[in-house]
Design a protein around this motif. Structure first.
Motif, PDB file in Angstrom:
ATOM      1  N   ARG A 135      33.883  54.211  43.149  1.00 12.54           N
ATOM      2  CA  ARG A 135      34.069  52.166  42.950  1.00 12.54           C
ATOM      3  C   ARG A 135      33.911  51.938  41.691  1.00 12.54           C
ATOM      4  O   ARG A 135      33.252  51.593  40.730  1.00 12.54           O
ATOM      5  CB  ARG A 135      32.443  51.950  43.130  1.00 12.54           C
ATOM      6  CG  ARG A 135      32.221  52.480  44.587  1.00 12.54           C
ATOM      7  CD  ARG A 135      30.625  51.735  45.171  1.00 12.54           C
ATOM      8  NE  ARG A 135      30.024  52.591  43.548  1.00 12.54           N
ATOM      9  CZ  ARG A 135      28.975  51.726  43.785  1.00 12.54           C
ATOM     10  NH1 ARG A 135      28.685  50.224  43.624  1.00 12.54           N
ATOM     11  NH2 ARG A 135      27.935  52.524  43.180  1.00 12.54           N
ATOM     12  N   GLN A 137      34.938  47.741  39.491  1.00  7.94           N
ATOM     13  CA  GLN A 137      35.595  46.320  39.487  1.00  7.94           C
ATOM     14  C   GLN A 137      36.287  46.425  37.807  1.00  7.94           C
ATOM     15  O   GLN A 137      36.525  46.755  37.099  1.00  7.94           O
ATOM     16  CB  GLN A 137      34.931  45.556  39.557  1.00  7.94           C
ATOM     17  CG  GLN A 137      33.551  45.526  38.540  1.00  7.94           C
ATOM     18  CD  GLN A 137      32.839  44.358  38.944  1.00  7.94           C
ATOM     19  OE1 GLN A 137      32.878  43.174  38.798  1.00  7.94           O
ATOM     20  NE2 GLN A 137      31.291  44.639  39.054  1.00  7.94           N
ATOM     21  N   PRO A 140      40.791  40.561  38.285  1.00 10.26           N
ATOM     22  CA  PRO A 140      41.349  40.708  39.749  1.00 10.26           C
ATOM     23  C   PRO A 140      42.583  41.180  39.729  1.00 10.26           C
ATOM     24  O   PRO A 140      43.604  41.231  41.314  1.00 10.26           O
ATOM     25  CB  PRO A 140      40.948  39.223  40.458  1.00 10.26           C
ATOM     26  CG  PRO A 140      40.114  39.022  39.724  1.00 10.26           C
ATOM     27  CD  PRO A 140      39.576  39.390  38.361  1.00 10.26           C
ATOM     28  N   TRP A 143      43.947  44.533  40.390  1.00 15.21           N
ATOM     29  CA  TRP A 143      42.670  45.366  41.975  1.00 15.21           C
ATOM     30  C   TRP A 143      44.212  46.526  42.518  1.00 15.21           C
ATOM     31  O   TRP A 143      43.439  47.546  42.457  1.00 15.21           O
ATOM     32  CB  TRP A 143      41.826  44.505  42.666  1.00 15.21           C
ATOM     33  CG  TRP A 143      43.568  44.085  43.414  1.00 15.21           C
ATOM     34  CD1 TRP A 143      44.288  42.564  43.433  1.00 15.21           C
ATOM     35  CD2 TRP A 143      44.070  44.760  44.498  1.00 15.21           C
ATOM     36  NE1 TRP A 143      44.473  42.427  43.967  1.00 15.21           N
ATOM     37  CE2 TRP A 143      44.367  43.445  45.493  1.00 15.21           C
ATOM     38  CE3 TRP A 143      44.006  45.969  45.485  1.00 15.21           C
ATOM     39  CZ2 TRP A 143      44.854  43.508  46.244  1.00 15.21           C
ATOM     40  CZ3 TRP A 143      44.526  45.759  46.556  1.00 15.21           C
ATOM     41  CH2 TRP A 143      45.419  44.668  47.039  1.00 15.21           C
ATOM     42  N   TRP A 153      37.714  49.873  45.202  1.00 17.26           N
ATOM     43  CA  TRP A 153      37.552  48.012  44.548  1.00 17.26           C
ATOM     44  C   TRP A 153      36.348  47.387  44.979  1.00 17.26           C
ATOM     45  O   TRP A 153      36.568  47.487  46.198  1.00 17.26           O
ATOM     46  CB  TRP A 153      38.953  47.511  45.191  1.00 17.26           C
ATOM     47  CG  TRP A 153      38.680  45.995  44.305  1.00 17.26           C
ATOM     48  CD1 TRP A 153      38.447  44.806  45.344  1.00 17.26           C
ATOM     49  CD2 TRP A 153      38.960  45.794  43.345  1.00 17.26           C
ATOM     50  NE1 TRP A 153      38.758  43.814  43.782  1.00 17.26           N
ATOM     51  CE2 TRP A 153      38.895  43.719  43.208  1.00 17.26           C
ATOM     52  CE3 TRP A 153      39.086  46.110  41.895  1.00 17.26           C
ATOM     53  CZ2 TRP A 153      39.518  43.678  41.538  1.00 17.26           C
ATOM     54  CZ3 TRP A 153      39.671  45.370  40.895  1.00 17.26           C
ATOM     55  CH2 TRP A 153      39.129  44.432  40.567  1.00 17.26           C
ATOM     56  N   GLU A 154      35.508  46.774  43.834  1.00 18.89           N
ATOM     57  CA  GLU A 154      34.657  46.233  44.406  1.00 18.89           C
ATOM     58  C   GLU A 154      35.130  44.572  43.370  1.00 18.89           C
ATOM     59  O   GLU A 154      35.022  44.348  42.361  1.00 18.89           O
ATOM     60  CB  GLU A 154      33.022  46.814  43.062  1.00 18.89           C
ATOM     61  CG  GLU A 154      33.083  47.649  43.752  1.00 18.89           C
ATOM     62  CD  GLU A 154      31.870  47.939  44.575  1.00 18.89           C
ATOM     63  OE1 GLU A 154      30.902  47.169  43.638  1.00 18.89           O
ATOM     64  OE2 GLU A 154      31.206  49.159  45.412  1.00 18.89           O
ATOM     65  N   GLU A 155      35.069  43.987  44.483  1.00 20.16           N
ATOM     66  CA  GLU A 155      35.360  42.302  44.555  1.00 20.16           C
ATOM     67  C   GLU A 155      34.141  41.328  43.096  1.00 20.16           C
ATOM     68  O   GLU A 155      32.925  42.225  43.565  1.00 20.16           O
ATOM     69  CB  GLU A 155      35.207  41.215  45.610  1.00 20.16           C
ATOM     70  CG  GLU A 155      35.187  40.007  45.485  1.00 20.16           C
ATOM     71  CD  GLU A 155      37.325  40.231  45.318  1.00 20.16           C
ATOM     72  OE1 GLU A 155      37.956  39.269  44.324  1.00 20.16           O
ATOM     73  OE2 GLU A 155      38.393  40.954  45.741  1.00 20.16           O
ATOM     74  N   THR A 157      31.598  39.228  40.761  1.00 16.38           N
ATOM     75  CA  THR A 157      31.530  38.200  41.123  1.00 16.38           C
ATOM     76  C   THR A 157      31.871  36.584  40.836  1.00 16.38           C
ATOM     77  O   THR A 157      32.979  37.195  40.046  1.00 16.38           O
ATOM     78  CB  THR A 157      29.942  38.011  40.893  1.00 16.38           C
ATOM     79  OG1 THR A 157      30.248  38.154  39.081  1.00 16.38           O
ATOM     80  CG2 THR A 157      29.178  39.368  40.633  1.00 16.38           C
ATOM     81  N   TYR A 160      32.532  35.990  37.326  1.00 22.03           N
ATOM     82  CA  TYR A 160      32.429  37.513  36.652  1.00 22.03           C
ATOM     83  C   TYR A 160      31.576  38.102  35.756  1.00 22.03           C
ATOM     84  O   TYR A 160      32.213  38.778  35.271  1.00 22.03           O
ATOM     85  CB  TYR A 160      34.014  37.585  35.471  1.00 22.03           C
ATOM     86  CG  TYR A 160      35.134  36.826  36.259  1.00 22.03           C
ATOM     87  CD1 TYR A 160      36.065  37.686  37.448  1.00 22.03           C
ATOM     88  CD2 TYR A 160      35.926  35.535  35.456  1.00 22.03           C
ATOM     89  CE1 TYR A 160      36.870  37.522  38.623  1.00 22.03           C
ATOM     90  CE2 TYR A 160      36.933  35.496  36.493  1.00 22.03           C
ATOM     91  CZ  TYR A 160      37.867  36.086  37.742  1.00 22.03           C
ATOM     92  OH  TYR A 160      38.655  35.699  38.257  1.00 22.03           O
ATOM     93  N   THR A 164      29.581  47.098  37.994  1.00 23.34           N
ATOM     94  CA  THR A 164      29.729  47.523  39.142  1.00 23.34           C
ATOM     95  C   THR A 164      29.243  49.280  38.028  1.00 23.34           C
ATOM     96  O   THR A 164      30.435  49.489  37.326  1.00 23.34           O
ATOM     97  CB  THR A 164      31.105  48.240  39.922  1.00 23.34           C
ATOM     98  OG1 THR A 164      30.883  46.633  41.269  1.00 23.34           O
ATOM     99  CG2 THR A 164      30.990  50.240  40.391  1.00 23.34           C
ATOM    100  N   ALA A 173      34.237  42.920  35.155  1.00 25.60           N
ATOM    101  CA  ALA A 173      35.669  41.691  35.714  1.00 25.60           C
ATOM    102  C   ALA A 173      36.362  41.303  34.027  1.00 25.60           C
ATOM    103  O   ALA A 173      36.879  41.280  34.208  1.00 25.60           O
ATOM    104  CB  ALA A 173      35.523  40.912  36.560  1.00 25.60           C
TER     105      ALA A 173
END
Length: 190
Positions: A135, A137, A140, A143, A153-155, A157, A160, A164, A173
């Motif tokens: 897992r 991030q 974006p 990805w 992939w962990e989206e 927040t 940002y 994770t 991120a």
């Protein structure tokens, strides 16, 4: 707590906050940190880039500071370090093409040592092929590369500012996540 040795991989146009913040955080925590860049010698510098979120479709970029290199590239021995930091910015676009950079990253994963990566640093993780089933991030736009490398992939927040953690890997991120990112890395390092 005994002092640990940490290596940070940087290159020209590394993201300013993502290099300076962890560099100073490691020093504040009493750890030794070396900064290294392909082809660079101790006492030289790389140029940073300041990225900001100002309401455009993507971040803006401005020239940042001269960031110090503390060890000759040819003298880096990854086995002597307890942890690895990979900041983002534009430098990972270049660093991911350097086989020695990828060897260093793979060694930290093979030895299950703490690794912290943020923003476009995920490009280096993907190129090193160390994220399968992990897992993580990143910024974006990274990805796809991470997914192609087998990462989960962990989206990020919306601001940002999240993090994770998965085993020895801590990812974020972008620079708004620096406090959470370094907090989780220091937990692993200590």
């Amino acid at each position: 707590m005994s002092a640990k040795r940490v290596l940070m991989l940087v290159g020209d146009f590394v993201e300013d906050y993502e290099a300076i913040f962890p560099y100073q955080a490691m020093q504040m925590a009493g750890h030794h940190i070396d900064t290294a860049s392909p082809g660079k010698e101790s006492g030289s510098t790389v140029v940073t880039a300041i990225h900001d979120f100002e309401g455009f479709q993507t971040y803006t970029e401005k020239r940042g500071h001269n960031f110090p290199i503390t060890i000759d590239w040819g003298l880096v021995d990854e086995s002597t370090y307890d942890g690895l930091i990979i900041p983002g910015g534009r430098s990972p676009e270049f660093l991911q093409l350097d086989e020695r950079v990828l060897e260093i990253v793979r060694k930290f994963f093979a030895d299950n040592k703490p690794v912290a990566s943020t923003c476009h640093g995920g490009l280096i993780l993907a190129a090193a092929e160390v994220v399968e089933g992990r897992r993580c991030q990143a910024y974006p736009s990274c990805w796809r590369e991470l997914a192609w490398a087998g990462a989960i992939w962990e989206e990020p927040t919306p601001g940002y500012d999240g993090v994770t953690a998965d085993g020895n890997l801590v990812t974020a991120a972008a620079w708004p996540g620096n406090p959470a990112w370094m907090r989780e890395f220091l937990k692993l390092l200590n």
